[in-house]
Every structure is written in structure tokens, then in C-alpha cells.
Design a protein around this motif. Structure first.
Motif, PDB file in Angstrom:
ATOM      1  N   ALA A   1       0.831  -1.205   0.000  1.00  0.00           N
ATOM      2  CA  ALA A   1       0.000   0.000   0.000  1.00  0.00           C
ATOM      3  C   ALA A   1       0.863   1.252   0.000  1.00  0.00           C
ATOM      4  CB  ALA A   1      -0.928  -0.001   1.217  1.00  0.00           C
ATOM      5  N   TYR A   2       1.945   1.220   0.785  1.00  0.00           N
ATOM      6  CA  TYR A   2       2.825   2.392   0.912  1.00  0.00           C
ATOM      7  C   TYR A   2       3.490   2.726  -0.420  1.00  0.00           C
ATOM      8  CZ  TYR A   2       6.707   5.359   2.402  1.00  0.00           C
ATOM      9  OH  TYR A   2       7.608   6.392   2.524  1.00  0.00           O
TER      10      TYR A   2
ATOM     11  N   LEU B   1      -0.905  14.340   9.557  1.00  0.00           N
ATOM     12  CA  LEU B   1      -0.426  12.982   9.823  1.00  0.00           C
ATOM     13  C   LEU B   1      -0.373  12.177   8.521  1.00  0.00           C
ATOM     14  CD1 LEU B   1       0.154  10.709  12.018  1.00  0.00           C
ATOM     15  CD2 LEU B   1      -2.267  10.129  11.767  1.00  0.00           C
ATOM     16  N   PRO B   2       0.764  11.485   8.224  1.00  0.00           N
ATOM     17  CA  PRO B   2       0.810  10.657   7.008  1.00  0.00           C
ATOM     18  C   PRO B   2      -0.196   9.506   7.112  1.00  0.00           C
ATOM     19  CG  PRO B   2       3.009  10.965   7.936  1.00  0.00           C
ATOM     20  CD  PRO B   2       2.036  11.447   8.965  1.00  0.00           C
TER      21      PRO B   2
ATOM     22  N   PRO C   1      10.673   3.696   6.145  1.00  0.00           N
ATOM     23  CA  PRO C   1      10.591   5.121   5.812  1.00  0.00           C
ATOM     24  C   PRO C   1       9.970   5.914   6.964  1.00  0.00           C
ATOM     25  CG  PRO C   1       9.820   3.779   3.973  1.00  0.00           C
ATOM     26  CD  PRO C   1      10.032   2.847   5.122  1.00  0.00           C
ATOM     27  N   GLU C   2      10.480   7.128   7.139  1.00  0.00           N
ATOM     28  CA  GLU C   2      10.081   7.946   8.288  1.00  0.00           C
ATOM     29  C   GLU C   2       8.570   8.184   8.334  1.00  0.00           C
ATOM     30  OE1 GLU C   2      11.287  12.328   9.960  1.00  0.00           O
ATOM     31  OE2 GLU C   2      12.760  11.267   8.736  1.00  0.00           O
ATOM     32  N   ASP C   3       7.961   8.421   7.144  1.00  0.00           N
ATOM     33  CA  ASP C   3       6.528   8.724   7.132  1.00  0.00           C
ATOM     34  C   ASP C   3       5.656   7.478   7.232  1.00  0.00           C
ATOM     35  OD1 ASP C   3       7.361   7.907   4.615  1.00  0.00           O
ATOM     36  OD2 ASP C   3       5.810   9.033   3.577  1.00  0.00           O
TER      37      ASP C   3
ATOM     38  N   PRO D   1       4.663   6.065  11.737  1.00  0.00           N
ATOM     39  CA  PRO D   1       3.442   6.343  12.516  1.00  0.00           C
ATOM     40  C   PRO D   1       2.197   5.659  11.969  1.00  0.00           C
ATOM     41  CG  PRO D   1       4.082   8.269  11.210  1.00  0.00           C
ATOM     42  CD  PRO D   1       5.202   7.273  11.095  1.00  0.00           C
ATOM     43  N   GLN D   2       2.315   5.063  10.781  1.00  0.00           N
ATOM     44  CA  GLN D   2       1.139   4.421  10.188  1.00  0.00           C
ATOM     45  C   GLN D   2       0.996   2.953  10.605  1.00  0.00           C
ATOM     46  OE1 GLN D   2       0.102   5.746   6.069  1.00  0.00           O
ATOM     47  NE2 GLN D   2       2.188   6.542   6.021  1.00  0.00           N
ATOM     48  N   PHE D   3       2.068   2.352  11.132  1.00  0.00           N
ATOM     49  CA  PHE D   3       1.986   0.943  11.540  1.00  0.00           C
ATOM     50  C   PHE D   3       0.854   0.696  12.544  1.00  0.00           C
ATOM     51  CE2 PHE D   3       6.649   0.554  10.257  1.00  0.00           C
ATOM     52  CZ  PHE D   3       6.355  -0.203   9.132  1.00  0.00           C
ATOM     53  N   PRO D   4       0.799   1.432  13.670  1.00  0.00           N
ATOM     54  CA  PRO D   4      -0.285   1.150  14.619  1.00  0.00           C
ATOM     55  C   PRO D   4      -1.669   1.425  14.041  1.00  0.00           C
ATOM     56  CG  PRO D   4       0.966   3.103  15.285  1.00  0.00           C
ATOM     57  CD  PRO D   4       1.733   2.454  14.192  1.00  0.00           C
TER      58      PRO D   4
END
Length: 935
Positions: free
Chosen positions: A22-23, A36-37, A91-93, A96-99
Motif C-alpha cells: 500500500a505504501y 499525519l501521514p 521510511p520515516e513517514d 506512525p502508520q503501523f499502529p
């Protein structure tokens, strides 16, 4: 007692694979309210939704879980501290999307699990073994090769990228062994991605060979001293401990301690409040509305929270504005249309689209126009829809009521569509511009979302609107066939009821605007602005003018050629039948196969699934290197194709009004930047055979005019000399030598004054073949010589010009590291298959090697065409065709020399000032009453 058992089906989804897919597949996206990304979350949600909607039929899950990798190290790091040590950080952005992806899974009411100290693969392994022991089925949704060791006994994999199921046979095809021996092969071969050491120098094929011979890894290592090859023997003896460690690293743990049971994974329907609450918090408008509609509940109201001072294009988050076909407006009068024109002036841009009665821009009628300047807001202006009464016996062509007069609507639209201050945005806008040009409207300036996608994503996927909408907006557009029907009963768009047409046509403008809002900022981010602005966008009006000018084609010449080809084919058929020793249908592959492989006993016969021998061109070309009959059949087939594709079919493409053929050029037809030509395809007229060259005799000049052809001389070899730094080739070009004779002299040690045409022909085939990464097989076919001799030529070529091999190796290495190659002008050609195994690997490498050369040549001729338009504007001449390295013109008699001087100067200096080539470009020119004479 467990409720899971026979008749149950467990789906285990590899969550990490979904996230990364998806990323990388979607453009960056941020939540409006706080930046927020959320791009990967958006893609992840769409994948889960598609999964939930598709979970039906005989393969539907009764139990399902998404399994994630726990962040941090696993027990394998205690076994080997360098395990996965080379993997770059996420990747930095994305971090925060993992959780949030875990939250998304739970919002869909799907179980999601991860366990500290263990990898997702171990949890999947444990659940698979438990389910198999209980008598149920398991489908692992992943493309991870490490999970293939689990297949068998009711466990299979589904590769979501290819939508392909993988069973025991698929494992054997991949690893050369069954699932129970996959870990043995992996232990030997190692894995550079996970930093599993394995045995140095032993790959998958060799590993499979050894395991099949000795039965298992332990036996192989115990009996390593028996291996005949000294290097292989020593490698296994010296690295036994390392190999054994590698096996422990790749072996999945089927006894992972779980804090849940399979029964906890039972499929549950999503709960509207929880799911829509999550989607609302993410500010995903489009998917919220779609899911709410499917659930039969109200869509949540998501407030617009664009931060103050934010970039309106980036902040508009077009992917998240809901699509609402019922909100589109039907414009039926002048006042309503003027409001939409005013909206375009307010923002300075408008996405627009035309609807017509067909696909041939030179003859179809305009039916309507759609406009959009704000995502989610669009209109359709019906202009040429027929009334339903027009379908009956006496209806004729009466227009439907409630439409504007065509002239009145165009009078209002024309100033805006021609205004330099308003950007007109289209998807394949050349088509719409040509339609409107026939109605006296010259559309400019323009942006094209199809070309933006091409500049950004060449080689990754197609660039049609429906595919782009689905991939980047997660929206499936209304299908045209749902309005027009299919086959003989299909209608034209002017017969579609206006109310239905509004939803379809306005949606096209809405989608086009949203794609533009996504792609425009990415051009700069991905560093392809120069490619789009200098090679793509300015070429659109140039091609439109060429296509509308067309080229005169003489019907009588084509008709005479058709008759001549028919006679020659009849003669060849007689010769073929004599060689066969009996009568048969030469055009029947089945009968030909029986003659070649049963009657004549030629080698290489392979039967397909239908029981017939394969007689494709590759088979016949191999046979033709040594046998007469397949040569004759190949010649017969070429004539047959020339007759059907050109001398017969071209007659149907002659425009009744102009007497000319008007091809259409597709800028996105090849990932390298080469133009494609359709309806008819004029790029593929064969020129190697005498008969193929004769087709060009039918392309003629009008009375009082001359055809002029200008052709780059060996442009790709010149570019090769530059990029590979081959001094001998550079010097030969500078000295004006016959480059093929020079190559032959270098390779075969034949002095130039003793050169024969046959030796030169062989060198020419190698020169051009090497550019395309030709193999010994391919050269053997081209020259119709034995393969060993052809391979010897190629080997000698690389010895004499070592810079070419260096260039090839470096290009492939660059492609593997970056996932793309580049032309000298910065065009990126993505190479997603570069890491493939098997036959695909060779093709991917050849494509990567050739792309920078062919792509640079394509870029140069594009630059020439863009400059040519202005350069010849004062001359009585028109540019008519582009065919690979050649440009064709029609010019008044007496002005040929002026045109050649101007056009040659433009073409030879087209790379300047962006790229200074070490080898000067050279252009050959010719004139004549027809194309064949001029070429």
C-alpha cells in the motif's frame, strides 16, 4: 473441543506485506486536520475492503486473521546476530502508520495478532499446522517465498499481487523441490535480503540439485566428501556450521506460543459504528461513503479541516472527497454554463472531457462536454443526444429536448478554452483537442494526467483513466459498456439518455481533476518535471497537427500490390507443398506441425494442450537456420501478413473526405518513450524485406508537392558509443567510416578493402542485436546460422569492445538497486521485473540494458519534433509522420532543399543544450513522389 475442523477454511493475511504494498503503490497522503501521514493506511483500508467484499464462494473463509510482524528483534537474532542486519529502517513517514493499520484491521472486525520475539511467518506457520491437524483448509495470503515450506496437506498460498494460487507444484517450480525440502534448499542458497549466509557460491538451482541427489541437507553435509566438483565439495565442508545455522534461521517455528485460539478467528461482519468511526477519524471521505452505502447507513460527515496557509492542491486530498454521481449537474442553458466558466476563471484551471459518437476523431460528432474545477463538483453539457423517438422507424435524427444549441454552447466555451490564463486539464487531451479543433476551438494551454502518470510511472502500470482512478483514487468509474452495451447491439453515445450520460461524463471530468491534483505536485517530488514539461506536454499539439494533416495513400497502388502478393503467395504455396511431398493447408498451424515433425521428422516438435504441434515464429526461425521448408513458410507468412494488415486493410483507413490516412500517435505506448501508432499502425511496416519496403510506394505526395524523408543514421549505435564510452566506435563515427564494416574488420580481422557484403551483414546484425541484448539463439535466427557460431560472434564482440559489457553490467546493477533506469534526459523507465527468476529475468535485464539507449533516441526525436513545428512554420511544408528514427514531410515542389536544410539542422542538434553527445548525430535525407523513393 475445538469448533474448527473439517469444512472450515482459515485465511491468514500477511499484514506487513499489505502495508508495504500500500505504501509503495500510492502517492503520499496526509490527514487534513494535522498533517499525519495516512497514505499507506488508505491503501491498506482499500485492500481490506476488497478482501471483505470478495470473501464469498467455495474459497470463502470461515476464519480469518491479519498477522503482523512485532517491531524489534526475534529469537533468530539470538541464533545469528547479523540476521536482517542489512535491512534499511522503515521510511520515516511510514512508522506512525503501523499502529493505524492494526486499528484499521480491528475496525473491520477482523482478528489481528503479533507476538513479541516472533515473526509473523512463525505465527502463520503455527496456525497453519494447527488448522491442518484439525482437518481444515488454510489459505495464506502472501507472496513471501519463506512461507512456501508450509504448503501441502490442505495448506496453499494466494499471491495477492498476481491473484495466483500456489500449491505443491508451484513450490516445485520455484525451488526445484517439494515443500518439505524448501528449508534445505534455502539453507544452502542463503538469502541476501534477510542476511541468511548459506553456502557461498551456491544458488537455488544447485541447491535443489544437491538435495534431490542426497535426499536431505543432513545427509548431504555428512556425505559432502563424495561430491566430485572440488570447489563445491570444499564449500560444503568448510561452511557446514554456517549452513546449519542458516537452516535454523529459515525454518519456521510451528510451536509459537499463542495467546489466542483458532476459534477466536471466526469471521465476523464489520460493525458500522466502529468501522465508520475509524474511517471518519482518518478523514477518508470516499471510502467512508462507499462503505456506508454498502451497509445501508448514513455516511459520516467529515468536516473540512484544511490548516490555515496550506497548499490548496496538496491539502485538497482529492482521494478523500466522496464521489457522488447524483450531485453532478446537467447544464441545459447559457446562464448555467456561464456559472461553470466563471468557476474555472475563479481558480485558473478546469478539467474537461468530450463525449463523441465514436473513437475516430476525424469523423465522429461531438455529443457533449463535461467540466470540473473543484473535486466532487462537475457538470455535463449535452449537445447532440438524439431523442428516444429517433430510434423508431420514422424518428430520424431528432435531438432530445433540454439541450443547448451546439453553436451557442461553443460560443460561451471557446473564449475560456482558448484563454492563456486558464489551464485546461484532460486525460489524453489530444483526443479532445482534435475534436474541438474541427469545431473551430483551439484548446490551449493544456495539462494531461495520462502523460503525468507516464512521466512518473512508466513501466509500472498502464495510464488509462479507469486504471489510474482505481489505483490512486480507490474508485471504480462507471463503465462505458454499461451505457453503450457490447457487440452488434451496441449503441453510440448520442443514443444514451441524457440523465445517464450526465453521471458517466461528469465523473470523467471529476476523476481527471483529482488525478491532476495528485500528480502535479509529484512531478517535482519525483524529479520528472523536466521530462513532462520538455518531452511530453509540448508534443501534444505537434502530434495533433500531424494526425489531422494525415498522409495521402493511393488506393490503386495498394490494390495492385494485393494482387501481386496473392500471386507470389500462390507460388510459395506450390514450392512448400512440393517440399512437403503432399497437399495441405499452409495457413493451418496444425497441418503444418504434422508435416514438419511427423512426416519430415524435423527436431524440436512440441505439442501444446490441444495436442497440436507449436509452429510459432520462434520455432520456425530455429528450424530455418538449417532447413528449407520452414524458410519458405516464414516468407509465405510475411507476405500473408503484409497483404492482410497493409495492402488490404490500409484501403479501409483512407478518409473519404480527405483521401488521406490519419493515424493516431500514443505517447504512452512504450515505457521507453517511443511513440506507438494506431488505426492504422504505421510504425510496424516491415522494411527488411523488399515486399515490405514496397508498401511505402502507396504513400504519395499531393499534386505539386514532394515527399521528403529525414532519417537519423545509426542513432542508437551513436548513443551506445557515448554512454558506454567506446573510443573505437566514437572515432569511427568521427571519421565517417562505414560502422558495420569497421565492426566486422575489428571482429573478424578482415582489412576494410577486403570486406565482403556477407561479413558486413553479420557485423550489422550483431551491432544492432547487442543493443537489444540479443542472445545466441536470437542472432542464430536472424542470420539463419547455427547457434554455436552465433554465440561465438557475440563473445568475440564483447572481447573487442569491453566497454559494452561494462555498460550492461552497470546498468543492470543500477536497475536492481533503484528499480528503474534513466535516459540521458532524465526519463525514468521503471524495471519492476528486474529481480525476477527464470525466463523473465533474461527479458527484464535485456529491457533494462536497452531502455536508456532506445529511450534517449526517442527523447531526441521528440525534442526535434517539438522544435520542428516552429522551425518550418515559414516554409510551404508539413510534418506528416514519425516512424522510429525517421520524420516524413510533404513540401511544395521547389522548396525541398530549404526544408532539408532547416529540418536536418533541427534534428542533428536536437540534444543540445541539455545533453552534449560525444558523437555527432547525422541525418540522411531523401525526396521522391512517394515514401519509398524518399526513404
Amino acid at each position: 473441543m475445538s469448533g474448527f475442523g473439517k469444512g472450515c477454511h482459515l485465511h491468514l493475511i500477511d499484514g506487513s506485506a499489505f502495508i508495504f504494498r500500500a505504501y509503495h503503490a500510492l502517492p503520499p497522503l496526509t490527514r487534513k486536520s494535522d498533517g499525519l501521514p495516512v497514505g499507506a493506511v488508505s491503501g491498506f483500508v482499500n485492500m481490506l475492503q476488497r478482501y471483505v467484499e470478495g470473501n464469498s464462494g467455495p474459497d470463502a473463509a470461515t476464519h480469518v486473521a491479519v498477522i503482523f510482524d512485532y517491531s524489534g528483534k526475534s529469537f533468530r537474532n539470538e541464533i545469528y546476530d547479523q540476521y536482517k542486519a542489512h535491512r534499511p529502517p522503515a521510511p520515516e513517514d511510514l512508522v506512525p502508520q503501523f499502529p493505524l493499520t492494526r486499528d484499521a484491521t480491528r475496525a473491520f472486525n477482523i482478528a489481528c495478532h503479533e507476538i513479541e520475539g516472533y515473526e509473523a511467518d512463525d505465527i502463520i506457520a503455527t496456525l497453519s499446522c494447527q488448522a491442518r491437524d484439525l482437518g481444515g483448509r488454510v489459505t495464506i495470503v502472501s507472496s513471501d517465498k519463506d512461507l512456501m515450506q508450509l504448503i501441502g496437506g490442505g495448506v496453499e498460498m494466494l499471491d495477492p499481487m498476481k491473484n495466483k494460487r500456489i500449491g505443491v507444484e508451484g513450490v516445485e517450480e520455484k525451488f526445484g523441490v517439494g515443500p518439505e525440502r524448501v528449508v534445505d534448499v534455502q539453507a544452502l542458497a542463503g538469502d541476501s535480503v534477510d542476511n541468511v549466509p548459506g553456502a557461498p557460491g551456491i544458488g537455488i538451482k544447485t541447491a535443489a540439485l544437491l538435495i534431490n541427489e542426497y535426499g536431505d541437507l543432513e545427509t548431504l553435509l555428512d556425505r559432502a566428501g563424495e561430491i566430485k566438483q572440488p570447489k563445491r565439495r570444499q564449500t560444503l565442508i568448510d561452511n557446514r556450521e554456517q549452513i546449519e545455522v542458516s537452516k535454523r534461521l529459515v525454518q519456521l517455528d510451528c510451536n509459537t506460543p499463542l495467546d489466542f485460539s483458532i476459534d477466536d478467528l471466526e469471521v465476523r461482519d464489520p460493525e458500522p459504528e466502529a468501522l465508520l468511526g475509524f474511517l471518519s477519524a482518518m478523514e477518508f471521505r470516499t471510502v467512508s461513503k462507499r462503505i456506508a452505502d454498502k451497509m445501508g447507513v448514513d455516511s459520516p460527515v467529515i468536516p473540512d479541516k484544511t490548516p490555515e496557509g496550506a497548499d490548496p492542491i496538496a491539502a485538497d486530498a482529492p482521494a478523500q472527497v466522496p464521489f457522488d454521481a447524483d450531485a453532478y449537474e446537467c447544464v441545459r442553458d447559457a446562464d448555467a454554463l456561464r456559472k461553470w466558466v466563471a468557476a474555472a476563471y475563479e481558480v485558473g484551471y478546469v478539467a474537461f472531457d468530450t463525449e463523441t459518437t465514436g473513437l475516430n476523431e476525424m469523423v465522429v460528432d461531438l455529443v457533449g462536454v463535461s467540466l470540473s474545477s473543484v473535486a466532487g463538483q462537475a457538470c455535463y453539457v449535452p449537445l447532440g443526444h438524439k431523442s428516444s423517438a429517433a430510434d423508431d422507424l420514422f424518428g430520424g435524427d431528432a435531438l432530445a429536448e433540454g439541450q443547448m444549441d451546439m453553436n451557442e454552447a461553443l460560443e460561451i466555451l471557446k473564449p475560456m478554452l482558448e484563454d492563456e490564463s486558464i489551464l485546461k486539464i484532460g486525460q489524453n487531451i489530444k483526443y479532445d483537442a482534435k475534436i474541438l479543433a474541427r469545431y473551430g476551438v483551439n484548446v490551449a494551454p493544456i495539462d494531461d494526467t495520462m502523460l503525468m502518470s507516464y512521466a512518473l510511472n512508466a513501466g509500472l502500470h498502464g495510464h488509462g483513466m479507469d486504471a489510474l482512478s482505481e489505483q490512486y483514487l480507490s474508485h471504480n468509474p462507471i463503465e462505458i459498456k454499461s451505457l453503450l452495451g457490447t457487440g452488434k447491439s451496441a449503441i453510440t453515445f448520442d443514443r444514451v439518455p441524457v440523465d445517464d450520460a450526465v453521471k458517466y461524463a461528469a465523473e470523467d471530468a471529476d476523476i481527471t481533476l483529482r488525478l491532476w491534483q495528485l500528480f502535479k505536485p509529484q512531478l517535482h517530488q519525483k524529479k520528472v518535471t523536466t521530462v513532462y514539461e520538455t518531452l511530453e506536454r509540448p508534443l501534444v499539439p505537434v502530434l495533433a497537427r500531424m494526425e489531422m494533416a494525415g498522409v495521402k495513400v493511393d488506393r490503386d497502388t495498394l490494390s495492385r500490390m494485393s494482387n501481386a502478393f496473392a500471386q507470389k503467395m500462390a507460388g510459395l504455396e506450390d514450392e512448400i507443398k512440393q517440399l512437403a511431398g503432399r497437399d495441405f493447408n499452409v495457413g493451418s498451424p496444425k497441418q503444418l506441425g504434422e508435416i514438419l515433425f511427423d512426416d519430415l521428422g524435423l527436431p524440436g516438435g512440441k505439442k501444446g494442450k490441444n495436442g497440436a504441434y507449436s509452429t510459432g515464429a520462434d520455432i520456425l526461425e530455429d528450424l530455418a537456420t538449417e532447413h528449407e521448408m520452414p524458410r519458405k513458410v516464414l516468407d509465405w507468412r510475411q507476405l500473408s501478413k503484409l497483404k492482410s494488415t497493409y495492402t488490404d486493410a490500409l484501403q479501409n483507413h483512407i478518409n473519404a473526405d480527405t483521401g488521406r490516412v490519419h493515424t493516431s500517435y500514443l505517447q504512452t505506448g512504450a515505457s521507453t518513450g517511443r511513440l506507438a501508432s494506431t488505426d492504422p499502425n504505421l510504425q510496424n511496416i516491415p522494411i527488411r524485406s523488399e515486399e515490405g519496403r514496397r508498401i511505402r510506394e502507396a504513400f504519395v505526395a499531393e499534386q505539386g508537392k514532394t515527399i521528403v524523408a529525414l532519417d537519423y543514421s545509426q542513432i542508437e549505435l551513436r548513443i551506445l558509443a557515448h554512454v558506454a564510452g567506446i573510443d573505437a566506435l566514437k572515432q569511427a563515427f568521427r571519421d565517417g567510416q562505414d560502422i558495420h564494416a569497421m565492426t566486422a574488420s575489428e571482429m573478424f580481422d578482415v582489412p576494410m578493402d577486403q570486406m565482403t557484403s556477407d561479413i558486413r551483414r553479420q557485423a550489422k546484425a550483431i551491432n544492432f542485436g547487442v543493443i537489444y541484448g540479443i542472445s545466441g539463439f536470437g542472432l542464430a535466427r536472424n542470420l539463419r546460422i547455427p547457434r554455436a557460431e552465433a554465440q561465438g560472434f557475440i563473445d568475440r564482440y564483447f572481447e573487442r569492445f569491453p566497454g559494452i559489457r561494462t555498460y550492461m553490467d552497470e546498468t543492470v546493477a543500477f536497475a536492481k538497486e533503484h528499480g528503474y533506469v534513466e535516459t540521458l534526459f532524465g526519463r525514468k523507465i521503471h524495471t519492476p521485473e528486474i529481480g525476477a527468476k527464470g525466463p523473465q529475468a533474461g527479458f527484464a535485464k535485456r529491457a533494462a540494458i536497452n531502455a536508456p539507449i532506445q529511450g534517449t533516441a526517442a527523447d531526441i526525436i521528440r525534442r526535434a519534433m517539438i522544435r520542428m513545428d516552429h522551425a518550418i512554420s515559414e516554409l510551404p511544408a508539413k510534418m506528416l509522420l514519425q516512424v522510429h528514427d525517421e520524420l516524413l514531410f510533404e513540401v511544395d515542389q521547389g522548396a525541398e532543399d530549404d526544408l532539408i536544410a532547416v529540418a536536418r539542422d533541427v534534428m542533428e542538434n536536437a540534444s543540445d543544450p541539455a545533453v552534449k553527445l560525444d558523437v555527432k548525430l547525422s541525418v540522411d535525407a531523401g525526396t521522391g513522389a512517394n515514401w519509398a523513393e524518399a526513404h
